[in-house]
Scaffold this motif. Structure first.
Motif, PDB file in Angstrom:
ATOM      1  N   ARG A  21       0.865  -1.179   0.000  1.00  0.00           N
ATOM      2  CA  ARG A  21       0.000   0.000   0.000  1.00  0.00           C
ATOM      3  C   ARG A  21       0.899   1.225   0.000  1.00  0.00           C
ATOM      4  N   GLN A  22       0.353   2.342  -0.475  1.00  0.00           N
ATOM      5  CA  GLN A  22       1.169   3.552  -0.544  1.00  0.00           C
ATOM      6  C   GLN A  22       0.295   4.788  -0.437  1.00  0.00           C
ATOM      7  N   GLU A  23       0.769   5.765   0.336  1.00  0.00           N
ATOM      8  CA  GLU A  23       0.194   7.110   0.397  1.00  0.00           C
ATOM      9  C   GLU A  23       1.360   8.070   0.315  1.00  0.00           C
ATOM     10  N   GLY A  24       1.499   8.757  -0.801  1.00  0.00           N
ATOM     11  CA  GLY A  24       2.649   9.634  -1.013  1.00  0.00           C
ATOM     12  C   GLY A  24       3.919   8.797  -0.992  1.00  0.00           C
ATOM     13  N   ASP A  25       4.876   9.182  -0.152  1.00  0.00           N
ATOM     14  CA  ASP A  25       6.125   8.427  -0.043  1.00  0.00           C
ATOM     15  C   ASP A  25       6.097   7.387   1.077  1.00  0.00           C
ATOM     16  N   LEU A  26       4.988   7.297   1.811  1.00  0.00           N
ATOM     17  CA  LEU A  26       4.826   6.273   2.847  1.00  0.00           C
ATOM     18  C   LEU A  26       4.368   4.979   2.184  1.00  0.00           C
ATOM     19  N   LEU A  44       9.678   4.351   3.846  1.00  0.00           N
ATOM     20  CA  LEU A  44       9.554   5.497   2.962  1.00  0.00           C
ATOM     21  C   LEU A  44      10.210   5.241   1.622  1.00  0.00           C
ATOM     22  N   ARG A  45       9.636   5.841   0.579  1.00  0.00           N
ATOM     23  CA  ARG A  45      10.215   5.834  -0.760  1.00  0.00           C
ATOM     24  C   ARG A  45      11.030   7.121  -0.910  1.00  0.00           C
ATOM     25  N   ASP A  46      12.281   6.998  -1.360  1.00  0.00           N
ATOM     26  CA  ASP A  46      13.102   8.195  -1.532  1.00  0.00           C
ATOM     27  C   ASP A  46      12.928   8.771  -2.936  1.00  0.00           C
ATOM     28  N   ASP A  47      13.669   9.831  -3.253  1.00  0.00           N
ATOM     29  CA  ASP A  47      13.546  10.526  -4.538  1.00  0.00           C
ATOM     30  C   ASP A  47      13.901   9.663  -5.740  1.00  0.00           C
ATOM     31  N   THR A  48      14.647   8.574  -5.530  1.00  0.00           N
ATOM     32  CA  THR A  48      15.012   7.691  -6.639  1.00  0.00           C
ATOM     33  C   THR A  48      14.028   6.532  -6.798  1.00  0.00           C
ATOM     34  N   GLY A  49      13.047   6.406  -5.884  1.00  0.00           N
ATOM     35  CA  GLY A  49      12.089   5.308  -5.929  1.00  0.00           C
ATOM     36  C   GLY A  49      12.477   4.130  -5.068  1.00  0.00           C
ATOM     37  N   VAL A  70      16.462  -2.341   2.323  1.00  0.00           N
ATOM     38  CA  VAL A  70      16.467  -1.299   1.302  1.00  0.00           C
ATOM     39  C   VAL A  70      16.150  -2.005  -0.018  1.00  0.00           C
ATOM     40  N   ASN A  71      15.017  -1.639  -0.618  1.00  0.00           N
ATOM     41  CA  ASN A  71      14.542  -2.304  -1.829  1.00  0.00           C
ATOM     42  C   ASN A  71      14.639  -1.358  -3.020  1.00  0.00           C
ATOM     43  N   THR A  72      15.379  -1.786  -4.035  1.00  0.00           N
ATOM     44  CA  THR A  72      15.547  -0.993  -5.247  1.00  0.00           C
ATOM     45  C   THR A  72      14.752  -1.653  -6.369  1.00  0.00           C
TER      46      THR A  72
END
Length: 105
Positions: A21-26, A44-49, A70-72
């Motif tokens: 689930r996602q709301e904004g970067d959460l 949290l999702r960072d600026d690179t996704g 940390v998931n890329t």
């Protein structure tokens, strides 16, 4: 940028499925199935996704596992997402490693 809301992922060799689930970067997920009685991942999702998350999981044998990951994400040619997961487990046996989560469609 990639939206994770409603996506489902499974780790290689596992039958447990994580529903994101996602709301904004959460971003968060509930995990269950197979060897996992119940688990949750939140971060949290960072600026690179990339996702920076903490997790707790209760395994079928009663073991409680907690750590961080940390998931890329990478998008395959067929549109499915694959995440490279670099994780650290703190309890009960500290260790670290890399695994992959594949989107289940």
């Amino acid at each position: 940028m990639l939206d994770f809301d409603g996506r489902r992922f499974r780790a290689e060799g596992s039958t447990a499925v994580a529903v994101y689930r996602q709301e904004g970067d959460l971003v968060w997920a509930e995990v269950s199935g197979g060897e996992v009685l119940r688990g949750s991942v939140t971060g949290l999702r960072d600026d690179t996704g990339t996702l920076h998350m903490g997790y707790t999981i209760v395994l079928a044998g009663g073991e409680l596992v907690c750590g961080r990951t940390v998931n890329t994400p990478e998008v395959a040619a067929d549109g499915r997402v694959r995440m490279r997961e670099v994780w650290q487990r703190y309890h009960p046996r500290p260790e670290s490693g890399t695994s992959y989560l594949d989107e289940v469609v």
